[in-house]
Design a protein around this motif. Structure first.
Motif, PDB file in Angstrom:
ATOM      1  N   UNK A 203       0.833  -1.213   0.000  1.00  0.00           N
ATOM      2  CA  UNK A 203       0.000   0.000   0.000  1.00  0.00           C
ATOM      3  C   UNK A 203       0.868   1.265   0.000  1.00  0.00           C
ATOM      4  N   UNK A 204       2.175   1.117  -0.029  1.00  0.00           N
ATOM      5  CA  UNK A 204       3.120   2.218  -0.229  1.00  0.00           C
ATOM      6  C   UNK A 204       2.907   3.390   0.732  1.00  0.00           C
ATOM      7  N   UNK A 205       2.608   3.034   1.973  1.00  0.00           N
ATOM      8  CA  UNK A 205       2.491   4.071   3.007  1.00  0.00           C
ATOM      9  C   UNK A 205       1.223   4.898   2.906  1.00  0.00           C
ATOM     10  N   UNK A 206       0.216   4.432   2.158  1.00  0.00           N
ATOM     11  CA  UNK A 206      -1.016   5.231   2.016  1.00  0.00           C
ATOM     12  C   UNK A 206      -2.121   4.782   2.964  1.00  0.00           C
ATOM     13  N   UNK A 455      -9.819   3.511  -4.316  1.00  0.00           N
ATOM     14  CA  UNK A 455     -10.234   4.825  -3.786  1.00  0.00           C
ATOM     15  C   UNK A 455     -11.157   4.677  -2.579  1.00  0.00           C
ATOM     16  N   UNK A 456     -12.087   3.705  -2.691  1.00  0.00           N
ATOM     17  CA  UNK A 456     -13.040   3.514  -1.582  1.00  0.00           C
ATOM     18  C   UNK A 456     -12.307   3.049  -0.326  1.00  0.00           C
ATOM     19  N   UNK A 457     -11.323   2.177  -0.519  1.00  0.00           N
ATOM     20  CA  UNK A 457     -10.555   1.686   0.646  1.00  0.00           C
ATOM     21  C   UNK A 457      -9.777   2.847   1.272  1.00  0.00           C
ATOM     22  N   UNK A 461     -10.237   4.203   5.141  1.00  0.00           N
ATOM     23  CA  UNK A 461      -9.191   4.115   6.178  1.00  0.00           C
ATOM     24  C   UNK A 461      -8.534   5.464   6.462  1.00  0.00           C
ATOM     25  N   UNK A 462      -8.471   6.314   5.438  1.00  0.00           N
ATOM     26  CA  UNK A 462      -7.750   7.592   5.603  1.00  0.00           C
ATOM     27  C   UNK A 462      -8.602   8.724   5.015  1.00  0.00           C
ATOM     28  N   UNK A 463      -9.747   9.004   5.663  1.00  0.00           N
ATOM     29  CA  UNK A 463     -10.699   9.951   5.061  1.00  0.00           C
ATOM     30  C   UNK A 463     -10.116  11.350   4.874  1.00  0.00           C
ATOM     31  N   UNK A 472      -0.062   6.410  -5.306  1.00  0.00           N
ATOM     32  CA  UNK A 472      -1.027   5.432  -5.834  1.00  0.00           C
ATOM     33  C   UNK A 472      -2.232   6.073  -6.511  1.00  0.00           C
ATOM     34  N   UNK A 473      -2.861   7.044  -5.822  1.00  0.00           N
ATOM     35  CA  UNK A 473      -4.080   7.660  -6.357  1.00  0.00           C
ATOM     36  C   UNK A 473      -3.936   9.168  -6.332  1.00  0.00           C
ATOM     37  N   UNK A 474      -4.571   9.836  -7.298  1.00  0.00           N
ATOM     38  CA  UNK A 474      -4.521  11.318  -7.308  1.00  0.00           C
ATOM     39  C   UNK A 474      -5.339  11.870  -6.163  1.00  0.00           C
TER      40      UNK A 474
END
Ligand SMILES: Cc1cc2nc3c(=O)[nH]c(=O)nc-3n(C[C@H](O)[C@H](O)[C@H](O)COP(=O)(O)OP(=O)(O)OC[C@H]3O[C@@H](n4cnc5c(N)ncnc54)[C@H](O)[C@@H]3O)c2cc1C
Length: 474
Positions: A203-206, A455-457, A461-463, A472-474
């Protein structure tokens, strides 16, 4: 969107650690360097907690205050996951002081370590008790197990032992709200619902900061044989791989492809690196076989048969530890040699084994469309379908001048290799991860349902998007 970091925030954070637990960014140039010299990171403070409890306090506070954190391991990541390139408003949280072996269990064949343990130190601790921890790569002297797990690193022995994910039994991590997820156990079987360990790995620290892990150890082989061979072409290299696996099974622990251009580059940049063969070829293989029975007769029989059938042009088997080391240097110093030669593109994609030969041909063809005089060094973990392509400017031109004259070349090359990968049903990231470098590529090539669920995950977890925003995601 994270908040601006104020002096009140900085003071509060400094109070959560001891006097060696934080530093000014001006004193920490090394935290902002890219191993390949392409990017520069940013930050407001470097924090170096010593315990999971301290990490939890820091993360909980940052979550309340909406402050962004970059988890930092050994800094060897090559997709800018540890470097905040555009956003200065971040806190660097380095795991380097959490570097103890917590426990090595001979009975369970496991080792439990803090996330900041350097990979090579875990090798040493395992070897002291006649085990090995088989995850290995050229960056082993600097990368940390937390970073290895966060990126689900691969390396040199995936063929036999799997990647970081396959070697991790239990994990401890601080989640974005500051809570501590503690699942450090040596169980081989544990079917109890969603697999959070495997969600955090890669998860690369996200999604969380990994603070410790329980890793599986393997028996130390009593015989290790290393061979270097010249092969006429990539198809022949794949025949060699197949035959070795058929005769020697899982004792084949590494099989690395090297190109002639790669061999030349590594010998030009490192005096100690010389081809051990008199025969020249376009391609070479570095093979390692390891086990606890006498393997040399079987290895020699297979290689002799392959030679008879012209799948091999020449072979050498190391006869001492020093010779083995010299053979491995040809492979392990390749990344540095590529950098020294002025690589303008270094790819990390994977295709099915059956497509490797076509993939290499397609890449050469796509790259030549970008510019006809570019040079390519294709090499890597052929047994995993993971070939790295390093592309250099035409002979006689410097990287800087060439990129200045051809401003789109870096992006064009990345896309050329991505297209060759996609048309061979491959993945845009084999082992290095997505980081900040490949976020657009992920969006473009991954299954849209996967990206939507990712994105949903992340939102669940990190709102507040405090952990490694932009990765990972923009
Ligand atoms: C010379 C060289 C050779 C390499 N060879 C290989 C190879 O063969 N195979 C391979 O897979 N990779 C290879 N790499 C890439 C790199 O070494 C790996 O990606 C490694 O796993 C990164 O570990 P690190 O501790 O340096 O992590 P960092 O670079 O510090 O961080 C990498 C990512 O992990 C996150 N992270 C770090 N620590 C934690 C933590 N404790 N919790 C949560 N997130 C964290 C960071 O935020 C970042 O997103 C190579 C790199 C170099 C420079």
């Amino acid at each position: 969107m994270s908040s601006d970091i104020t002096s009140e925030h900085l003071n509060a954070l400094k109070n959560m650690v001891d006097k060696n637990g934080w530093d000014h960014v001006d004193n920490g140039a090394q935290y902002f360097d890219d191993p390949r010299g392409r990017f520069h990171g940013n930050g407001q403070i470097i924090l170096r907690p010593v315990s999971t409890k301290e990490v939890s306090q820091i993360v909980g506070y940052c979550n309340d205050q909406r402050l962004a954190i970059i988890p930092y391991g050994g800094g060897t990541g090559v997709v800018a996951g540890q470097l905040s390139i555009d956003n200065k408003n971040v806190i660097i949280l380095s795991l380097e002081r959490m570097n103890k072996v917590r426990e090595l269990s001979i009975d369970d064949e496991t080792i439990t370590v803090d996330a900041g343990c350097i990979l090579e130190n875990i090798h040493t601790a395992a070897e002291d008790k006649n085990f090995i921890f088989p995850l290995s790569m050229a960056s082993k002297g600097s990368c940390q197990i937390g970073g290895n797990l966060a990126t689900n690193a691969g390396g040199l022995q995936v063929l036999r032992y799997g990647n970081a994910r396959d070697l991790c039994l239990g994990i401890e991590a601080v989640l974005p709200d500051g809570s501590i997820y503690s699942d450090l156990n040596p169980l081989r079987k544990n079917n109890t619902g969603y697999d959070l360990r495997n969600l955090l790995i890669g998860s690369e620290g996200t999604l969380g900061i990994i603070t410790a892990a329980t890793l599986t150890l393997k028996p130390q082989p009593t015989e290790v044989l290393t061979s270097f061979c010249a092969v006429p072409n990539v198809k022949a290299a794949l025949v060699v791989l197949k035959r070795l696996r058929a005769k020697l099974g899982d004792t084949v622990s590494a099989i690395e492809l090297l190109s002639n251009i790669g061999l030349k580059i590594v010998s030009q940049h490192f005096d100690q690196c010389k081809s051990p063969l008199n025969t020249h070829s376009d391609w070479y293989l570095l093979i390692e076989v390891a086990g606890s029975r006498a393997l040399q007769p079987d290895l020699e029989t297979v290689l002799a048969g392959l030679f008879e059938e012209d799948y091999l042009k020449d072979v050498v088997i190391a006869t001492s530890g020093a010779q083995r080391e010299k053979l491995w240097q040809l492979r392990e110093l390749m990344a540095e040699a590529n950098k020294a030669e002025g690589a303008i593109c270094s790819s990390d994609t994977a295709v099915p084994l059956s497509k490797i030969s076509d993939f290499i041909d397609d890449t050469v063809s796509e790259v030549s469309k970008v510019h006809s005089e570019l040079r390519i060094n294709s090499y890597g973990h052929i047994g995993d379908g993971n070939i790295h392509h390093n592309v250099f400017p035409p002979l006689g031109e410097s990287k800087v001048d060439f990129v200045k004259k051809n401003s789109d070349v870096v992006v064009d090359l990345r896309m050329a290799i991505n297209e060759a990968t996609a048309s061979n049903t491959g993945s845009i990231s084999a082992e290095h991860g997505v980081g900040r470098l490949k976020v657009d590529d992920l969006e473009r090539y991954a299954d849209p349902v996967k990206v939507k669920i990712m994105r949903q995950i992340k939102d669940a977890l990190d709102p507040h998007n405090i952990l490694n925003p932009g990765v990972l995601l923009k």
